[in-house]
Design an enzyme around this catalytic site. Sequence first.
Site, mmCIF file in Angstrom:
data_model
loop_
_atom_site.group_PDB
_atom_site.id
_atom_site.type_symbol
_atom_site.label_atom_id
_atom_site.label_comp_id
_atom_site.label_asym_id
_atom_site.label_seq_id
_atom_site.Cartn_x
_atom_site.Cartn_y
_atom_site.Cartn_z
ATOM 1 N N TYR A 1 6.213 -6.858 0.222
ATOM 2 C CA TYR A 1 6.242 -5.817 0.736
ATOM 3 C C TYR A 1 7.197 -4.558 1.790
ATOM 4 C CZ TYR A 1 4.002 -2.979 4.951
ATOM 5 O OH TYR A 1 3.067 -1.866 5.403
ATOM 6 N N LYS B 1 8.491 -1.222 0.229
ATOM 7 C CA LYS B 1 8.973 0.258 1.608
ATOM 8 C C LYS B 1 9.816 0.711 1.834
ATOM 9 C CE LYS B 1 4.178 -0.077 3.047
ATOM 10 N NZ LYS B 1 3.326 0.992 2.532
HETATM 11 P P1 NAI Z 1 -5.405 -0.478 5.167
HETATM 12 O O1 NAI Z 1 -5.372 -1.334 4.990
HETATM 13 O O2 NAI Z 1 -6.697 0.448 6.177
HETATM 14 O O3 NAI Z 1 -5.428 1.288 4.154
HETATM 15 C C1 NAI Z 1 -4.803 0.721 3.953
HETATM 16 C C2 NAI Z 1 -6.138 1.392 2.126
HETATM 17 O O4 NAI Z 1 -5.558 1.334 0.937
HETATM 18 C C3 NAI Z 1 -7.242 0.428 2.407
HETATM 19 O O5 NAI Z 1 -8.146 1.023 2.858
HETATM 20 C C4 NAI Z 1 -7.336 -0.281 0.624
HETATM 21 O O6 NAI Z 1 -8.815 0.238 0.284
HETATM 22 C C5 NAI Z 1 -6.851 1.476 0.204
HETATM 23 N N1 NAI Z 1 -5.858 0.369 -1.116
HETATM 24 C C6 NAI Z 1 -5.265 -0.782 -1.239
HETATM 25 N N2 NAI Z 1 -5.353 -0.729 -2.592
HETATM 26 C C7 NAI Z 1 -5.880 0.126 -3.251
HETATM 27 C C8 NAI Z 1 -4.970 0.639 -4.945
HETATM 28 N N3 NAI Z 1 -5.134 0.365 -5.611
HETATM 29 N N4 NAI Z 1 -5.842 2.130 -5.058
HETATM 30 C C9 NAI Z 1 -6.375 2.752 -4.169
HETATM 31 N N5 NAI Z 1 -7.273 2.484 -3.007
HETATM 32 C C10 NAI Z 1 -6.267 1.414 -2.789
HETATM 33 O O7 NAI Z 1 -4.013 -0.073 6.703
HETATM 34 P P2 NAI Z 1 -3.469 0.598 6.899
HETATM 35 O O8 NAI Z 1 -2.341 0.006 8.031
HETATM 36 O O9 NAI Z 1 -4.309 2.043 7.819
HETATM 37 O O10 NAI Z 1 -2.298 1.030 6.214
HETATM 38 C C11 NAI Z 1 -2.238 2.919 5.055
HETATM 39 C C12 NAI Z 1 -0.062 2.726 4.894
HETATM 40 O O11 NAI Z 1 -0.079 2.547 6.232
HETATM 41 C C13 NAI Z 1 -0.528 1.725 4.057
HETATM 42 O O12 NAI Z 1 0.293 1.576 2.861
HETATM 43 C C14 NAI Z 1 0.444 0.531 5.092
HETATM 44 O O13 NAI Z 1 0.794 -0.413 4.080
HETATM 45 C C15 NAI Z 1 1.266 1.352 5.791
HETATM 46 N N6 NAI Z 1 1.791 1.623 7.112
HETATM 47 C C16 NAI Z 1 0.270 0.932 8.435
HETATM 48 C C17 NAI Z 1 1.340 -0.287 9.761
HETATM 49 C C18 NAI Z 1 0.798 -0.498 10.058
HETATM 50 O O14 NAI Z 1 0.500 0.025 11.623
HETATM 51 N N7 NAI Z 1 -0.939 -0.594 10.250
HETATM 52 C C19 NAI Z 1 2.420 -0.027 9.734
HETATM 53 C C20 NAI Z 1 3.609 0.589 8.346
HETATM 54 C C21 NAI Z 1 3.271 0.951 7.439
#
Ligand code: NAI
Length: 297
Positions: A164, A168
Amino acid sequence: MTISFRDRVAIVTGAGGGLGRAYALELARRGAKVVVNDLGGSRDGTGHSDAAARVVAEIQAAGGEAMADGGSVTDLAQMEAMVARAKEAWGGVHILINNAGILRDKSFAKMAMEDFRAVVDVHLVGSANATHAVWETMREQAWGRILMTASSTGLYGNFGQANYGAAKLGLAGFARTLALEGARYNIRVNTIAPTAATRMTEDIFPAELLERFQPEQVAPAALFLVSEEAPTNVILGAGAGVVQAAYVTLTRGAVLAEPTPEAVAAQYAEIADRTGEIVPRSGAEQAMTIMQRLQGQ
Ligand code: NAI
Protein backbone atom coordinates in the site's frame (compact mmCIF):
# COMPACT_ATOMS: atom_id res chain seq x y z
CA MET A 1 -16.07 33.35 -2.15
CA THR A 2 -18.42 30.44 -2.77
CA ILE A 3 -16.93 27.39 -4.43
CA SER A 4 -19.37 26.10 -7.02
CA PHE A 5 -19.19 23.10 -9.34
CA ARG A 6 -22.11 24.12 -11.53
CA ASP A 7 -21.61 22.94 -15.14
CA ARG A 8 -18.73 20.71 -14.09
CA VAL A 9 -18.70 16.97 -14.71
CA ALA A 10 -16.84 15.00 -12.05
CA ILE A 11 -15.79 11.37 -11.83
CA VAL A 12 -15.07 9.93 -8.40
CA THR A 13 -13.66 6.40 -8.40
CA GLY A 14 -14.46 4.11 -5.49
CA ALA A 15 -17.36 6.39 -4.53
CA GLY A 16 -19.72 3.65 -3.39
CA GLY A 17 -18.83 4.29 0.27
CA GLY A 18 -16.37 5.97 2.63
CA LEU A 19 -14.48 9.02 1.41
CA GLY A 20 -15.50 8.74 -2.24
CA ARG A 21 -19.17 8.82 -1.31
CA ALA A 22 -18.63 11.93 0.82
CA TYR A 23 -16.83 13.67 -2.06
CA ALA A 24 -19.52 12.67 -4.58
CA LEU A 25 -22.39 13.91 -2.36
CA GLU A 26 -20.72 17.28 -1.72
CA LEU A 27 -19.71 17.79 -5.37
CA ALA A 28 -23.31 17.11 -6.42
CA ARG A 29 -24.69 19.37 -3.70
CA ARG A 30 -22.55 22.15 -5.14
CA GLY A 31 -23.85 21.63 -8.66
CA ALA A 32 -21.56 19.05 -10.30
CA LYS A 33 -22.87 16.20 -12.40
CA VAL A 34 -21.17 13.20 -10.86
CA VAL A 35 -20.14 9.78 -12.13
CA VAL A 36 -20.16 7.52 -9.08
CA ASN A 37 -17.72 4.74 -9.96
CA ASP A 38 -17.41 1.67 -7.77
CA LEU A 39 -17.30 -2.04 -8.43
CA GLY A 40 -18.67 -2.58 -4.97
CA GLY A 41 -16.13 -5.09 -3.75
CA SER A 42 -15.08 -5.97 -0.23
CA ARG A 43 -12.12 -4.34 1.50
CA ASP A 44 -9.59 -6.72 -0.08
CA GLY A 45 -11.00 -6.08 -3.55
CA THR A 46 -13.01 -9.27 -4.04
CA GLY A 47 -16.73 -9.45 -4.90
CA HIS A 48 -19.26 -6.99 -6.36
CA SER A 49 -22.29 -5.02 -5.18
CA ASP A 50 -24.53 -2.13 -6.25
CA ALA A 51 -22.80 0.38 -3.94
CA ALA A 52 -22.46 2.96 -6.74
CA ALA A 53 -26.17 2.83 -7.58
CA ARG A 54 -27.08 3.43 -3.94
CA VAL A 55 -24.95 6.59 -3.79
CA VAL A 56 -26.49 7.78 -7.07
CA ALA A 57 -29.95 7.30 -5.51
CA GLU A 58 -28.86 9.39 -2.50
CA ILE A 59 -27.62 12.19 -4.78
CA GLN A 60 -30.81 12.13 -6.83
CA ALA A 61 -32.98 12.14 -3.72
CA ALA A 62 -31.18 15.33 -2.68
CA GLY A 63 -31.97 16.90 -6.07
CA GLY A 64 -28.56 16.31 -7.69
CA GLU A 65 -27.50 14.69 -10.94
CA ALA A 66 -25.41 11.51 -11.04
CA MET A 67 -24.80 8.27 -12.89
CA ALA A 68 -23.44 4.99 -11.59
CA ASP A 69 -20.50 3.17 -13.12
CA GLY A 70 -19.59 -0.32 -12.01
CA GLY A 71 -16.29 -0.52 -13.90
CA SER A 72 -13.02 -1.53 -12.28
CA VAL A 73 -10.22 1.02 -12.30
CA THR A 74 -7.86 -1.85 -13.11
CA ASP A 75 -9.47 -2.22 -16.55
CA LEU A 76 -8.46 0.56 -18.98
CA ALA A 77 -11.24 -0.29 -21.46
CA GLN A 78 -13.84 0.04 -18.68
CA MET A 79 -12.42 3.42 -17.66
CA GLU A 80 -12.52 4.59 -21.29
CA ALA A 81 -16.13 3.42 -21.59
CA MET A 82 -17.01 5.29 -18.37
CA VAL A 83 -15.50 8.52 -19.69
CA ALA A 84 -17.27 8.08 -23.05
CA ARG A 85 -20.62 7.66 -21.28
CA ALA A 86 -20.07 10.77 -19.17
CA LYS A 87 -19.13 12.81 -22.23
CA GLU A 88 -22.12 11.56 -24.17
CA ALA A 89 -24.53 12.43 -21.36
CA TRP A 90 -22.96 15.67 -20.14
CA GLY A 91 -20.54 16.89 -22.84
CA GLY A 92 -17.20 16.63 -21.03
CA VAL A 93 -15.27 15.55 -17.95
CA HIS A 94 -13.67 18.27 -15.83
CA ILE A 95 -12.77 16.62 -12.56
CA LEU A 96 -11.34 13.22 -11.70
CA ILE A 97 -10.85 12.11 -8.12
CA ASN A 98 -8.82 8.91 -8.05
CA ASN A 99 -10.00 7.41 -4.79
CA ALA A 100 -10.67 3.68 -5.36
CA GLY A 101 -8.59 1.41 -3.18
CA ILE A 102 -8.17 -1.93 -1.48
CA LEU A 103 -6.07 -3.28 1.38
CA ARG A 104 -4.04 -6.50 1.68
CA ASP A 105 -2.10 -5.76 4.88
CA LYS A 106 0.70 -8.11 6.02
CA SER A 107 4.25 -7.63 7.17
CA PHE A 108 6.54 -7.89 4.15
CA ALA A 109 8.02 -11.16 5.42
CA LYS A 110 4.58 -12.78 5.08
CA MET A 111 3.32 -10.90 2.03
CA ALA A 112 2.74 -12.87 -1.16
CA MET A 113 3.80 -10.96 -4.27
CA GLU A 114 0.28 -11.47 -5.58
CA ASP A 115 -0.98 -9.22 -2.76
CA PHE A 116 1.72 -6.67 -3.54
CA ARG A 117 0.72 -6.57 -7.20
CA ALA A 118 -3.03 -6.44 -6.49
CA VAL A 119 -2.68 -3.37 -4.27
CA VAL A 120 -0.36 -1.56 -6.69
CA ASP A 121 -2.69 -2.50 -9.55
CA VAL A 122 -5.81 -0.95 -7.97
CA HIS A 123 -4.30 2.19 -6.42
CA LEU A 124 -1.46 3.12 -8.76
CA VAL A 125 -2.21 1.52 -12.12
CA GLY A 126 -5.95 2.05 -11.53
CA SER A 127 -5.41 5.79 -11.04
CA ALA A 128 -3.23 5.88 -14.16
CA ASN A 129 -5.96 4.08 -16.16
CA ALA A 130 -8.69 6.51 -15.12
CA THR A 131 -6.36 9.48 -15.65
CA HIS A 132 -5.30 8.24 -19.08
CA ALA A 133 -8.97 7.91 -20.03
CA VAL A 134 -9.70 11.60 -19.21
CA TRP A 135 -6.37 13.26 -20.06
CA GLU A 136 -6.97 14.02 -23.74
CA THR A 137 -10.46 15.36 -23.01
CA MET A 138 -9.06 17.70 -20.36
CA ARG A 139 -6.30 18.90 -22.69
CA GLU A 140 -8.85 19.63 -25.43
CA GLN A 141 -11.08 21.49 -22.97
CA ALA A 142 -8.07 23.33 -21.52
CA TRP A 143 -9.62 22.70 -18.11
CA GLY A 144 -9.02 19.79 -15.81
CA ARG A 145 -8.63 19.02 -12.13
CA ILE A 146 -7.23 15.67 -11.00
CA LEU A 147 -6.78 14.49 -7.44
CA MET A 148 -4.68 11.50 -6.42
CA THR A 149 -5.23 9.79 -3.10
CA ALA A 150 -2.00 9.09 -1.26
CA SER A 151 -1.79 8.18 2.40
CA SER A 152 0.32 8.83 5.47
CA THR A 153 1.58 5.29 4.84
CA GLY A 154 2.98 6.31 1.46
CA LEU A 155 4.48 9.54 2.74
CA TYR A 156 5.84 8.27 6.04
CA GLY A 157 5.43 4.48 6.30
CA ASN A 158 3.30 2.13 8.36
CA PHE A 159 4.08 -1.35 9.66
CA GLY A 160 2.32 -4.04 7.60
CA GLN A 161 1.56 -1.88 4.55
CA ALA A 162 4.59 -2.19 2.25
CA ASN A 163 2.40 -2.82 -0.82
CA TYR A 164 0.00 0.00 0.00
CA GLY A 165 2.81 2.42 0.88
CA ALA A 166 4.61 1.76 -2.40
CA ALA A 167 1.42 2.42 -4.36
CA LYS A 168 0.53 5.52 -2.38
CA LEU A 169 3.87 7.28 -2.68
CA GLY A 170 3.83 6.25 -6.33
CA LEU A 171 0.63 8.26 -6.70
CA ALA A 172 2.24 11.37 -5.22
CA GLY A 173 5.09 10.96 -7.72
CA PHE A 174 2.64 10.39 -10.57
CA ALA A 175 0.87 13.64 -9.66
CA ARG A 176 4.11 15.63 -9.68
CA THR A 177 4.89 14.96 -13.33
CA LEU A 178 1.27 15.29 -14.46
CA ALA A 179 1.09 18.68 -12.75
CA LEU A 180 4.05 19.81 -14.88
CA GLU A 181 2.72 18.28 -18.11
CA GLY A 182 -0.81 19.57 -17.53
CA ALA A 183 0.11 23.13 -16.55
CA ARG A 184 -0.23 24.75 -19.94
CA TYR A 185 -3.61 23.10 -20.52
CA ASN A 186 -4.98 24.43 -17.23
CA ILE A 187 -4.96 20.90 -15.82
CA ARG A 188 -4.09 21.03 -12.13
CA VAL A 189 -3.03 17.87 -10.37
CA ASN A 190 -2.84 17.46 -6.61
CA THR A 191 -2.62 14.78 -3.96
CA ILE A 192 -4.57 14.24 -0.77
CA ALA A 193 -3.54 12.11 2.19
CA PRO A 194 -6.81 11.60 4.09
CA THR A 195 -7.48 10.31 7.57
CA ALA A 196 -11.02 9.11 8.16
CA ALA A 197 -13.04 6.45 9.90
CA THR A 198 -14.18 4.17 7.08
CA ARG A 199 -14.31 0.43 6.63
CA MET A 200 -10.65 0.67 5.58
CA THR A 201 -9.60 1.94 8.99
CA GLU A 202 -12.35 0.48 11.20
CA ASP A 203 -9.97 -1.93 12.99
CA ILE A 204 -7.53 0.80 14.00
CA PHE A 205 -9.78 3.72 14.93
CA PRO A 206 -10.55 4.08 18.65
CA ALA A 207 -14.33 4.26 19.12
CA GLU A 208 -14.19 7.67 20.80
CA LEU A 209 -12.56 9.19 17.70
CA LEU A 210 -15.00 7.79 15.14
CA GLU A 211 -17.30 10.79 15.40
CA ARG A 212 -14.53 13.33 14.80
CA PHE A 213 -13.02 11.49 11.84
CA GLN A 214 -16.03 11.26 9.57
CA PRO A 215 -15.27 11.24 5.80
CA GLU A 216 -17.30 14.47 5.49
CA GLN A 217 -14.48 16.18 7.41
CA VAL A 218 -12.02 15.36 4.59
CA ALA A 219 -14.29 16.51 1.74
CA PRO A 220 -13.53 20.26 2.10
CA ALA A 221 -9.82 19.76 1.30
CA ALA A 222 -10.59 17.37 -1.57
CA LEU A 223 -13.13 19.76 -3.11
CA PHE A 224 -10.80 22.74 -2.79
CA LEU A 225 -8.11 20.77 -4.65
CA VAL A 226 -10.42 20.18 -7.65
CA SER A 227 -12.00 23.65 -7.70
CA GLU A 228 -11.49 26.56 -10.11
CA GLU A 229 -9.08 28.16 -7.62
CA ALA A 230 -7.12 24.98 -6.88
CA PRO A 231 -3.34 25.17 -6.59
CA THR A 232 -1.34 22.56 -8.47
CA ASN A 233 1.39 20.11 -7.45
CA VAL A 234 0.56 20.17 -3.74
CA ILE A 235 0.06 17.42 -1.18
CA LEU A 236 -2.51 18.09 1.52
CA GLY A 237 -3.22 15.96 4.54
CA ALA A 238 -6.81 16.14 5.82
CA GLY A 239 -8.74 14.58 8.68
CA ALA A 240 -11.22 15.62 11.36
CA GLY A 241 -11.32 19.14 9.97
CA VAL A 242 -7.54 19.63 10.20
CA VAL A 243 -5.74 20.32 6.90
CA GLN A 244 -1.95 20.09 6.57
CA ALA A 245 0.56 20.50 3.75
CA ALA A 246 3.27 17.88 3.15
CA TYR A 247 6.54 18.69 1.37
CA VAL A 248 9.42 16.71 -0.08
CA THR A 249 12.38 18.84 0.92
CA LEU A 250 16.02 18.91 -0.15
CA THR A 251 18.96 19.93 2.05
CA ARG A 252 21.83 22.09 0.85
CA GLY A 253 24.05 19.02 1.13
CA ALA A 254 27.81 18.85 1.06
CA VAL A 255 30.48 18.89 -1.62
CA LEU A 256 32.53 15.77 -0.91
CA ALA A 257 36.17 16.32 0.00
CA GLU A 258 36.95 13.24 -2.11
CA PRO A 259 34.76 10.83 -4.11
CA THR A 260 34.68 8.04 -1.50
CA PRO A 261 32.06 6.47 0.78
CA GLU A 262 34.36 7.43 3.66
CA ALA A 263 33.90 11.08 2.74
CA VAL A 264 30.10 10.62 2.78
CA ALA A 265 30.41 9.12 6.27
CA ALA A 266 32.68 11.90 7.46
CA GLN A 267 30.42 14.64 6.07
CA TYR A 268 27.08 12.99 6.86
CA ALA A 269 26.08 15.58 9.47
CA GLU A 270 26.49 18.38 6.91
CA ILE A 271 24.61 16.35 4.25
CA ALA A 272 21.63 15.80 6.57
CA ASP A 273 21.62 19.30 8.09
CA ARG A 274 18.23 20.84 7.35
CA THR A 275 19.36 24.46 7.61
CA GLY A 276 18.44 26.23 4.39
CA GLU A 277 16.58 23.26 2.88
CA ILE A 278 14.30 23.93 -0.07
CA VAL A 279 11.30 22.36 -1.84
CA PRO A 280 12.19 21.92 -5.53
CA ARG A 281 9.28 22.49 -7.90
CA SER A 282 10.58 19.97 -10.41
CA GLY A 283 13.27 17.32 -10.76
CA ALA A 284 15.33 19.67 -12.90
CA GLU A 285 15.61 22.04 -9.97
CA GLN A 286 17.55 19.43 -8.01
CA ALA A 287 20.16 19.27 -10.76
CA MET A 288 20.36 23.07 -10.70
CA THR A 289 21.03 23.08 -6.97
CA ILE A 290 23.95 20.69 -7.55
CA MET A 291 25.42 23.09 -10.08
CA GLN A 292 24.94 26.00 -7.67
CA ARG A 293 26.62 24.03 -4.89
CA LEU A 294 29.62 23.34 -7.12
CA GLN A 295 29.84 27.05 -7.88
CA GLY A 296 30.12 27.61 -4.16
CA GLN A 297 26.70 29.19 -3.57
P1 NAI B 1 -13.42 2.34 1.28
O1 NAI B 1 -13.02 0.92 1.27
O2 NAI B 1 -14.71 2.72 1.90
O3 NAI B 1 -13.41 2.95 -0.19
C1 NAI B 1 -12.72 2.41 -1.27
C2 NAI B 1 -13.70 2.14 -2.39
O4 NAI B 1 -12.99 1.76 -3.57
C3 NAI B 1 -14.65 1.00 -2.04
O5 NAI B 1 -15.99 1.46 -2.14
C4 NAI B 1 -14.32 -0.06 -3.08
O6 NAI B 1 -15.43 -0.83 -3.50
C5 NAI B 1 -13.75 0.76 -4.21
N1 NAI B 1 -12.90 -0.01 -5.10
C6 NAI B 1 -11.97 -0.93 -4.74
N2 NAI B 1 -11.40 -1.47 -5.83
C7 NAI B 1 -11.98 -0.86 -6.90
C8 NAI B 1 -11.80 -1.00 -8.31
N3 NAI B 1 -10.91 -1.86 -8.82
N4 NAI B 1 -12.55 -0.23 -9.13
C9 NAI B 1 -13.46 0.65 -8.61
N5 NAI B 1 -13.67 0.80 -7.29
C10 NAI B 1 -12.94 0.05 -6.44
O7 NAI B 1 -12.22 3.13 2.02
P2 NAI B 1 -11.89 4.69 2.16
O8 NAI B 1 -11.24 4.85 3.46
O9 NAI B 1 -13.05 5.54 1.82
O10 NAI B 1 -10.75 4.88 1.06
C11 NAI B 1 -10.79 5.80 -0.01
C12 NAI B 1 -9.38 6.12 -0.45
O11 NAI B 1 -8.70 6.83 0.60
C13 NAI B 1 -8.52 4.90 -0.73
O12 NAI B 1 -7.67 5.16 -1.83
C14 NAI B 1 -7.69 4.75 0.53
O13 NAI B 1 -6.50 4.06 0.31
C15 NAI B 1 -7.47 6.21 0.88
N6 NAI B 1 -7.08 6.44 2.25
C16 NAI B 1 -7.97 6.32 3.27
C17 NAI B 1 -7.57 6.58 4.58
C18 NAI B 1 -8.51 6.54 5.70
O14 NAI B 1 -8.11 6.96 6.81
N7 NAI B 1 -9.74 6.08 5.53
C19 NAI B 1 -6.16 6.91 4.88
C20 NAI B 1 -5.34 7.07 3.75
C21 NAI B 1 -5.79 6.83 2.48
